[in-house]
Design a protein around this motif. Structure first.
Motif, PDB file in Angstrom:
ATOM      1  N   ILE A   1     -93.496 -36.929 -29.049  1.00 49.11           N
ATOM      2  CA  ILE A   1     -94.489 -36.553 -28.033  1.00 49.11           C
ATOM      3  C   ILE A   1     -94.592 -35.026 -27.942  1.00 49.11           C
ATOM      4  O   ILE A   1     -95.687 -34.460 -27.945  1.00 49.11           O
ATOM      5  CB  ILE A   1     -94.110 -37.130 -26.657  1.00 49.11           C
ATOM      6  CG1 ILE A   1     -94.239 -38.653 -26.667  1.00 49.11           C
ATOM      7  CG2 ILE A   1     -94.998 -36.535 -25.562  1.00 49.11           C
ATOM      8  CD1 ILE A   1     -93.798 -39.306 -25.369  1.00 49.11           C
TER       9      ILE A   1
ATOM     10  N   LEU B   1     -98.888 -36.570 -18.584  1.00 47.36           N
ATOM     11  CA  LEU B   1     -99.422 -37.381 -19.679  1.00 47.36           C
ATOM     12  C   LEU B   1     -99.485 -38.854 -19.282  1.00 47.36           C
ATOM     13  O   LEU B   1     -98.492 -39.444 -18.885  1.00 47.36           O
ATOM     14  CB  LEU B   1     -98.557 -37.218 -20.939  1.00 47.36           C
ATOM     15  CG  LEU B   1     -98.585 -35.840 -21.604  1.00 47.36           C
ATOM     16  CD1 LEU B   1     -97.566 -35.772 -22.737  1.00 47.36           C
ATOM     17  CD2 LEU B   1     -99.978 -35.530 -22.147  1.00 47.36           C
ATOM     18  N   VAL B   2    -100.677 -39.422 -19.395  1.00 41.47           N
ATOM     19  CA  VAL B   2    -100.892 -40.837 -19.052  1.00 41.47           C
ATOM     20  C   VAL B   2    -101.122 -41.675 -20.303  1.00 41.47           C
ATOM     21  O   VAL B   2    -100.580 -42.766 -20.453  1.00 41.47           O
ATOM     22  CB  VAL B   2    -102.102 -40.984 -18.087  1.00 41.47           C
ATOM     23  CG1 VAL B   2    -102.418 -42.458 -17.824  1.00 41.47           C
ATOM     24  CG2 VAL B   2    -101.829 -40.254 -16.785  1.00 41.47           C
ATOM     25  N   ASP B   3    -101.920 -41.155 -21.199  1.00 42.55           N
ATOM     26  CA  ASP B   3    -102.288 -41.860 -22.436  1.00 42.55           C
ATOM     27  C   ASP B   3    -101.658 -41.128 -23.621  1.00 42.55           C
ATOM     28  O   ASP B   3    -102.051 -40.016 -23.953  1.00 42.55           O
ATOM     29  CB  ASP B   3    -103.822 -41.876 -22.557  1.00 42.55           C
ATOM     30  CG  ASP B   3    -104.302 -42.865 -23.596  1.00 42.55           C
ATOM     31  OD1 ASP B   3    -103.532 -43.145 -24.537  1.00 42.55           O
ATOM     32  OD2 ASP B   3    -105.447 -43.340 -23.495  1.00 42.55           O
ATOM     33  N   ILE B   4    -100.672 -41.760 -24.238  1.00 41.55           N
ATOM     34  CA  ILE B   4     -99.893 -41.123 -25.313  1.00 41.55           C
ATOM     35  C   ILE B   4    -100.244 -41.741 -26.659  1.00 41.55           C
ATOM     36  O   ILE B   4    -100.261 -42.967 -26.807  1.00 41.55           O
ATOM     37  CB  ILE B   4     -98.378 -41.317 -25.076  1.00 41.55           C
ATOM     38  CG1 ILE B   4     -97.922 -40.593 -23.805  1.00 41.55           C
ATOM     39  CG2 ILE B   4     -97.564 -40.860 -26.289  1.00 41.55           C
ATOM     40  CD1 ILE B   4     -97.793 -39.117 -23.946  1.00 41.55           C
TER      41      ILE B   4
ATOM     42  N   CYS C   1     -91.438 -38.160 -18.707  1.00 43.62           N
ATOM     43  CA  CYS C   1     -92.833 -38.612 -18.803  1.00 43.62           C
ATOM     44  C   CYS C   1     -93.081 -39.771 -17.839  1.00 43.62           C
ATOM     45  O   CYS C   1     -93.302 -40.920 -18.268  1.00 43.62           O
ATOM     46  CB  CYS C   1     -93.162 -39.045 -20.232  1.00 43.62           C
ATOM     47  SG  CYS C   1     -92.906 -37.777 -21.473  1.00 43.62           S
TER      48      CYS C   1
ATOM     49  N   SER D   1     -95.544 -40.552 -15.927  1.00 44.66           N
ATOM     50  CA  SER D   1     -96.914 -41.040 -15.657  1.00 44.66           C
ATOM     51  C   SER D   1     -97.494 -41.903 -16.775  1.00 44.66           C
ATOM     52  O   SER D   1     -98.627 -42.368 -16.665  1.00 44.66           O
ATOM     53  CB  SER D   1     -97.849 -39.847 -15.403  1.00 44.66           C
ATOM     54  OG  SER D   1     -97.417 -39.091 -14.302  1.00 44.66           O
ATOM     55  N   ILE D   2     -96.754 -42.091 -17.852  1.00 49.45           N
ATOM     56  CA  ILE D   2     -97.295 -42.823 -19.007  1.00 49.45           C
ATOM     57  C   ILE D   2     -97.714 -44.249 -18.625  1.00 49.45           C
ATOM     58  O   ILE D   2     -96.973 -44.970 -17.968  1.00 49.45           O
ATOM     59  CB  ILE D   2     -96.264 -42.898 -20.155  1.00 49.45           C
ATOM     60  CG1 ILE D   2     -95.949 -41.507 -20.688  1.00 49.45           C
ATOM     61  CG2 ILE D   2     -96.803 -43.778 -21.298  1.00 49.45           C
ATOM     62  CD1 ILE D   2     -94.896 -41.501 -21.778  1.00 49.45           C
ATOM     63  N   ARG D   3     -98.931 -44.638 -19.072  1.00 51.98           N
ATOM     64  CA  ARG D   3     -99.418 -46.009 -18.891  1.00 51.98           C
ATOM     65  C   ARG D   3     -99.868 -46.646 -20.210  1.00 51.98           C
ATOM     66  O   ARG D   3     -99.858 -47.868 -20.345  1.00 51.98           O
ATOM     67  CB  ARG D   3    -100.596 -46.042 -17.904  1.00 51.98           C
ATOM     68  CG  ARG D   3    -100.200 -45.738 -16.470  1.00 51.98           C
ATOM     69  CD  ARG D   3    -101.412 -45.759 -15.549  1.00 51.98           C
ATOM     70  NE  ARG D   3    -101.030 -45.425 -14.179  1.00 51.98           N
ATOM     71  CZ  ARG D   3    -100.656 -46.312 -13.268  1.00 51.98           C
ATOM     72  NH1 ARG D   3    -100.604 -47.596 -13.592  1.00 51.98           N
ATOM     73  NH2 ARG D   3    -100.340 -45.945 -12.046  1.00 51.98           N
TER      74      ARG D   3
ATOM     75  N   ILE E   1     -99.609 -46.378 -24.529  1.00 53.47           N
ATOM     76  CA  ILE E   1     -98.877 -45.806 -25.670  1.00 53.47           C
ATOM     77  C   ILE E   1     -99.417 -46.374 -26.984  1.00 53.47           C
ATOM     78  O   ILE E   1     -99.537 -47.592 -27.151  1.00 53.47           O
ATOM     79  CB  ILE E   1     -97.360 -46.123 -25.583  1.00 53.47           C
ATOM     80  CG1 ILE E   1     -96.765 -45.549 -24.302  1.00 53.47           C
ATOM     81  CG2 ILE E   1     -96.636 -45.578 -26.804  1.00 53.47           C
ATOM     82  CD1 ILE E   1     -95.283 -45.897 -24.115  1.00 53.47           C
TER      83      ILE E   1
ATOM     84  N   VAL F   1     -90.556 -46.746 -19.312  1.00 58.44           N
ATOM     85  CA  VAL F   1     -91.945 -46.482 -18.896  1.00 58.44           C
ATOM     86  C   VAL F   1     -92.289 -47.515 -17.828  1.00 58.44           C
ATOM     87  O   VAL F   1     -92.611 -48.662 -18.129  1.00 58.44           O
ATOM     88  CB  VAL F   1     -92.920 -46.580 -20.096  1.00 58.44           C
ATOM     89  CG1 VAL F   1     -94.337 -46.230 -19.651  1.00 58.44           C
ATOM     90  CG2 VAL F   1     -92.470 -45.650 -21.225  1.00 58.44           C
TER      91      VAL F   1
ATOM     92  N   LEU G   1     -96.161 -49.297 -17.770  1.00 61.36           N
ATOM     93  CA  LEU G   1     -96.802 -49.482 -19.068  1.00 61.36           C
ATOM     94  C   LEU G   1     -97.838 -50.615 -19.019  1.00 61.36           C
ATOM     95  O   LEU G   1     -97.522 -51.751 -18.667  1.00 61.36           O
ATOM     96  CB  LEU G   1     -95.747 -49.795 -20.131  1.00 61.36           C
ATOM     97  CG  LEU G   1     -96.243 -49.914 -21.573  1.00 61.36           C
ATOM     98  CD1 LEU G   1     -96.864 -48.599 -22.036  1.00 61.36           C
ATOM     99  CD2 LEU G   1     -95.106 -50.319 -22.495  1.00 61.36           C
TER     100      LEU G   1
END
Length: 531
Positions: A85, A132-135, A155, A157-159, A161, A181, A184
């Protein structure tokens, strides 16, 4: 040597240059000295043998020339998720080191550093990672999770991946990443050849919020899908293309929230495999592109009745298959919720050369269809298709025992099997009249064409146009022709005609089904257009 070397090398995915491979052997290969890795390449053209060297088989390959031996220092075993990332989004430690040099200034002969600047940069970097939400770390050589809790701390806030085409070797690694996560919702781990559980696993809350999962080209089997599925209670979309899935099993108490299932590019054993997934209660989209199916059948329902299978299915894709019989299209009318169908590139479509006629036949056979091959079916288009169908097969209906007298109307079972919606169309529009069916008989071109004048009384400035039209042409088709000439929707057109034999009288052409011949229109007559 790579920066990270796993202790359990066997079965690991690696990169060697730009080529992907799986480690199948670790050890010596006499008479050479030192340790070798025996690898099976994803691209068998890259290999040299099947794992056998100097008469000794060290490992096995699927392809006779899919294997090679390489030195460990040639293998890239990948990086952890968080490192990937940081590298992808330009937030790695190396950049902070470079920025740190900018925080020093020289006064005379002394170098003075601004205290706290490095920590500010670290805070900024941390803030960026946390936003970062969309990785997407596609093709970033991700192979393992990294330090415990580091992802959740860094991280939060990730939703969504995208982990496709990396070096992930097992579902265990995926679970380890996802466990950090908390929210997710979307996970794409396609193009990772990995091992999946072969026995039931304890259900955890790791994927409790997951709605979309892509497992394309991962070599997963349907049995393995069902073993993992208890951990996906909220899953709505499951993409499983190109996995060599040939047989299905009934999902019992799993995948109950699923709305979309994509099984494209898996060669299913036969169309009956679909019966095993037919009771998913919320399934709305089923994508079966290039699955090798040659027939579709719902044996629980008679023609004219609706099946209990696929109760919520609205969108079906069966293009690029081997469906050769129109009976499979008849079967689709049994689906109670079907609204959209894609069926291009199937052998049954070769039975009719005119693409418009082909489209009309499919529309007439599936009563609730609203979209066919991505093209909307308008009400006028459905009406025209059904009227034409009723007329085209009218003589067959009569020959099979159909009759205008309801008491004598007893078409054969063979006719009803071939045209299950025909009785319903007769109820909807009335049985085809004798005059219409006569129009189906072959006529010479000379007798068929009428020379007619076309006038627009509402536009006296527009000059009359002379046209040659077949006397077997229906009023609906005349409207279609006039629409192309005048750019006025056919549904808004009102037609009538004047004849020298009916002096002073105008006859309304009020039935779209009727032909010009039915209204006794002759050469020299005038068609009047109003809207």
């Amino acid at each position: 040597m790579t920066a990270w070397m796993p202790s359990d090398v066997l079965g690991r995915r690696i990169l060697c240059g730009a080529e992907y491979a799986t480690v199948r052997y670790v050890g010596s290969v006499p008479p050479t000295a030192g340790i070798w890795l025996g690898v099976e390449w994803d691209d068998p053209q890259r290999g040299k043998h099947d794992g056998t060297y100097e008469g000794t088989q060290y490992f096995k390959c699927r392809h006779p020339r899919g294997g090679s031996f390489i030195r460990p220092n040639k293998a890239n075993f990948g990086v952890d998720f968080l490192t990937a990332i940081k590298d992808r989004y330009g937030l790695n430690d190396e950049q902070d080191v470079l920025h740190g040099a900018e925080n020093a200034f020289v006064f005379g002969k002394k170098t003075v550093e601004f205290i706290g600047m490095d920590s500010v940069a670290e805070q900024q970097r941390q803030a960026q990672l946390n936003q970062l939400v969309d990785i997407s770390v596609r093709e970033c050589a991700v192979s393992h999770v990294g330090q415990k809790e580091e992802i959740s701390r860094t991280c939060a806030s990730i939703r969504h991946i995208n982990l496709s085409k990396n070096l992930i070797s097992s579902w265990e690694t995926v679970t380890a990443i996802a466990s950090q996560v908390q929210n997710l919702e979307t996970l794409n781990i396609s193009e990772n050849k990995m091992k999946f559980p072969h026995t039931s696993t304890s259900v955890s809350s790791v994927f409790s919020k997951l709605k979309v999962l892509a497992l394309n080209q991962t070599e997963i089997t349907w049995t393995e899908v069902l073993l993992c599925a208890p951990g996906w209670p909220a899953l709505e979309e499951l993409h499983l293309t190109s996995n060599n899935i040939t047989v299905l099993e009934r999902p019992d108490n799993v995948l109950q929230a699923l709305k979309l299932l994509d099984l494209s590019d898996n060669q299913l054993l036969d169309g009956n495999q679909l019966h095993l997934i037919a009771h998913l209660p919320r399934l709305e989209q089923l994508i079966l592109r290039n699955t090798g199916i040659f027939s579709i059948h719902f044996p629980d329902a008679e023609f004219g009745c609706k099946t209990k299978m696929f109760p919520s299915l609205k969108h079906l894709v069966v293009q690029d298959n081997k469906i050769s019989q129109w009976s499979s299209i008849n079967e689709l009318d049994k689906l109670p919720s079907l609204r959209s169908l894609q069926c291009n590139n199937n052998p049954f479509m070769d039975t009719e050369k005119n693409p418009e006629t082909l489209r009309q036949l499919i529309i007439a056979k599936i009563g609730l269809l609203e979209v066919l091959n991505k093209s909307e079916i308008l009400p006028a288009g459905r009406r025209g298709a059904e009227l034409d169908y009723r007329k085209i097969f009218g003589n067959d209906w009569l020959a099979a025992g159909g009759n205008w007298n309801p008491e004598k109307n007893k078409p054969s079972e063979e006719f009803l099997a071939a045209h299950p919606r025909y009785p319903l169309l007769c109820l909807k529009y009335g049985a085809p009249e004798e005059g219409e069916l006569k129009g189906q008989q072959p006529l010479t071109l000379k007798n068929q064409l009428l020379t007619l004048t076309i006038e627009c009384p509402e536009k006296p400035e527009q000059k009359p146009v002379e046209k040659k039209l077949p006397e077997s042409m229906t009023i609906q088709r005349v409207k279609g022709l006039l629409y192309r000439l005048l750019k006025i929707p056919g549904s808004e057109l009102k037609l009538s005609y004047r004849s020298s034999k009916l002096e002073g009288k105008e006859v309304e052409l009020d039935n779209d089904l009727k032909t010009l011949q039915f209204y006794s229109i002759e050469n020299g007559d005038c068609i009047l257009i109003r809207w």
